[in-house]
Every structure is written in C-alpha cells, then in structure tokens.
Design an enzyme around this catalytic site. Sequence first.
Site, PDB file in Angstrom:
ATOM      1  N   GLU A   1       0.869  -1.179   0.000  1.00  0.00           N
ATOM      2  CA  GLU A   1       0.000   0.000   0.000  1.00  0.00           C
ATOM      3  C   GLU A   1       0.902   1.224   0.000  1.00  0.00           C
ATOM      4  O   GLU A   1       1.489   1.576   1.014  1.00  0.00           O
ATOM      5  CB  GLU A   1      -0.910  -0.014   1.234  1.00  0.00           C
ATOM      6  CG  GLU A   1      -1.778  -1.251   1.341  1.00  0.00           C
ATOM      7  CD  GLU A   1      -2.714  -1.454   0.168  1.00  0.00           C
ATOM      8  OE1 GLU A   1      -2.869  -0.516  -0.637  1.00  0.00           O
ATOM      9  OE2 GLU A   1      -3.291  -2.543   0.043  1.00  0.00           O
TER      10      GLU A   1
ATOM     11  N   CYS B   1      -1.733   9.184   2.889  1.00  0.00           N
ATOM     12  CA  CYS B   1      -1.319   8.643   1.592  1.00  0.00           C
ATOM     13  C   CYS B   1      -2.347   8.874   0.500  1.00  0.00           C
ATOM     14  O   CYS B   1      -2.000   8.860  -0.683  1.00  0.00           O
ATOM     15  CB  CYS B   1      -0.991   7.153   1.712  1.00  0.00           C
ATOM     16  SG  CYS B   1      -2.365   6.149   2.312  1.00  0.00           S
TER      17      CYS B   1
END
Length: 478
Positions: free
Chosen positions: A225, A259
């Site tokens: 991720e 993110c």
Amino acid sequence: MSGKVATFPRVQSMPSSLSNLLDQARGAFESEPFPTIKTRRQWLETLRLLLVENQQQLREAIDSDFGGRSPMETSLGELLPAIEGIDHHLKYLRFWLQRDNRSPGFSLWPSKAWVEYHPLGVVGVMVPWNYPLYLAIGPLTAALAAGNRVLVKMSEHTPVTSALFARLIGQYFSPAVVQVVQGDAKVAAAFSRLPFDHLVFTGSTAVGRMVMHAASENLTPVTLELGGKSPALIHDDVPLALAAERLLFGKCFNAGQTCVAPDYVLVPKGKGQALAEAMLAGFNRRYPDWQDNSDYSSVINGAQYQRLCGYLDEARGAGCQMLHSGPDRIDSRRRLGLHLIINPPLGLAVMQEEIFGPILPIIEYDNLAQAVAFIRARPKPLAFYPFSFKKKVQRRLLDEIHAGGVCINDTLLQVAAPDLPFGGIGPSGMGHYHGKEGVLSLSKAKPVLKRGRWTLNAMIYPPYTKGALKAFLTWMLR
C-alpha cells in the site's frame, strides 16, 4: 507516502531474535493450522477491547510522537475506522469464508468441485508513521480474521505509540497469536527479509520497491500500500465553494500527512485563483490561530518538515504564484500552514514527488480531454477525486482514469468504508485489504475436486485407440 530513503541499510545476517519470533509464530500456527470461526472472532473481539479500553492512552501517545496531533483526528482517522472495520469483520466473516461451490465441467462428470479458504500461516505487517494505529490495526484485523499468526513491525518514527502498542498487544494477546517488533531501519530491513507467508507493507513507493525485492528472496507474496500523487479534478458544473470545502478537509486532515490526500487539483481555466482564495478562507475559518490550534496537527519530525519547506523555497525561487495562511510556518514546533501554488512549473519537486503535507498545487486546464490526458500521463495514483454532478462526466472519468480507489465529489472517505477494498495499482501498490478482499487476500483459496467410487476415468486411460475416446474428443472439440 513520501520519503527520501533510497536503500535499506545492509544487513549481514538475520537477527536471531527476529528468527525466533517467526519460529514461535510458525510453531503456534502448525499446532493449530485451521482456527475455528469462534477462535478468530475471539481474537477480533480482543483487538476491539484493546482499542476501546485504551483509547485515551493511544491518543496521547500519538499526540506525543507528532509533537501536536489533534486528538479528534486520532479518533476520527484511527480509532473509529479501526473499530468499525473490526465490527464489520465480526458481522460478515462467517459468510466470507463459506465454501464456494464451483462447476467441475462436463468432462469431469461425475464429481464435485469447490473452493475453501485456509489461513496462510504467519503474516508480517510493516506499519508507517502517519497513521501508526489504524495502519497497524487494519491489516492485523484481516490477518487474524483469516486465521493467521501475525508479527507487526511498528515505525521507529513513532516511538511512544510503538512502545505502547507493543505493551498492549503483550497484555491482551498470547505471543503465539500476535507479537510486535520495534526498532530502526536496520530492523525493518531484516524484518522484510523474513520468510513470511505474506507481507503487508504500507509506505512510500521507493521503500516499497526495496521491501518487494527483499521479500522476493523467499518468494514471499506481498501486499504493498504505497502512495503517489493522487489528483482531484473539478468539472465546471461544480460550485468552487463546495469543492474547496471538501478538498480542504482532505488536504489538511493530519496536516496533509495522508497517503490518499489530494496531491494536486485540476480546475477549469481561469478558476485557479478563485479556488485558492476559497480554500484559504475556509482554512482560516476552520483553523483560526492554526499555529496554536489543537485541531491542527504538526509535521511528524524535522526531516519531513524540512522536506516540505524545501518544496516551498523552490517554488518561491521559481516565482510561483502562492497563497498561504500567515505566518506560513512555525519552525520551532514543525507547524506549517496551508500553501496553495497556482500553475507551478511541472519540473518542480512539488509536482514530481508525493507532497505529504499541507501544500496543494492548482493546475488550470482548457478542456476535460486535456485534464484527463494530464492525469493519464503520470503514474497511476492511489486515489482519484473527480468532482462533477453529471453522470456522463462521472462515468467517463471512472472509465478513462485508472487509480487504486475513487471518491466522487469528496476526498479521503473511500478509505473509511469498511466494505470497500483498499489498495493501489502499479506504482501506488498491489493487493488489497479491508473487508472481504482483505480476508481473502490473506487466505489460500484452496481448490478441491472430489470424485466418487464410480467415474468415467477408464475412458481416458491409455491406450488411446479406443473408439469411445475418439468419439468423445471429436464431440467436445467440435
């Protein structure tokens, strides 16, 4: 997640302590290779209890590591989605893991076929610093729900939170189920080289490449991720005031250290200044006296703060049009206000690297085709934020732009939906967790074909001169 690290430190040999932890976890798995649904639910309920009973300590630890982290943001961005995710697993886990009956095909009649989902074994989880609780709990939830044992490597950049989490895991869980590893980048490098049955890493694309390379030595499958430059695109049918409010939330939550935060925004030609002014007015309204406002978070450490200031210094040196909240920075406390850069040159670092802070470039476009081409010319992002109320525009943008996830007419919130998978694409990551996809990603889909006492096998055994076999093949291959 942004970062400047290019290589892991060299590790001459695997620390024996890490190998021992892995051996202990693997031994526990081998002694109970298929935990019951009841056992897995007990693990999840224990994890939930850990969060609920220690939420204030966790908020205080994260606040200490950041040198100022909004406790409400910790509740909204870490505790709430973590607990909701656990509750979602508790509700649906039995259904996700049900045997999936399949067709064996006509040529294998009579027989039965199905897929059942088994634990992988021992899963490693590498946690970043920006959401040190949620990004530990999310993959941990999926791994435990899938019946695995877990080793969690916490970030060295959040030492207070890491130490607290390690202590709490030790209090609530047997070391045969979950263990927490602390340590610096050398420990992280060694951790990534352990022969796990699966490794989940959340962090920057650059470090993700190193993790994948290290894992490949053991053929360890990985879920990565990562991040990248997640774009927002405002169509001309959307009021700028609405877009500004929702972009502001995504850009300033956790001071932009997310993110999936919008990394740049595309707006119709001539509307860049108006959008910047609307966002700046909204910032001053939401975070009055932001320098001392407990609702606004600090940058995690000096290295990240100096990196962000470097982006701003380069933009100023290039003569960029920039709007910001004043004073724009408080060096002594790593506080950075909102900065909006209108039409910066594409060669600037702020347009080349993931920003990971309260800085937002605003790029004007002439037409929708040009805006789509701009996004598609860049690496596939972790998130995409299209703003339009026209269904045809929404459909076009969904079809033409590839991203790890999409939130239409808002930002960040797709990650909080417990039933939606979370994951990147290309340089923004691979694999998924959250919800059903997370449990299945950390399970082995075991195919089973079952034959009975009576079959047609004799027809396909040699010698291949039998007329019945030739007739069967002629009919099947027609």
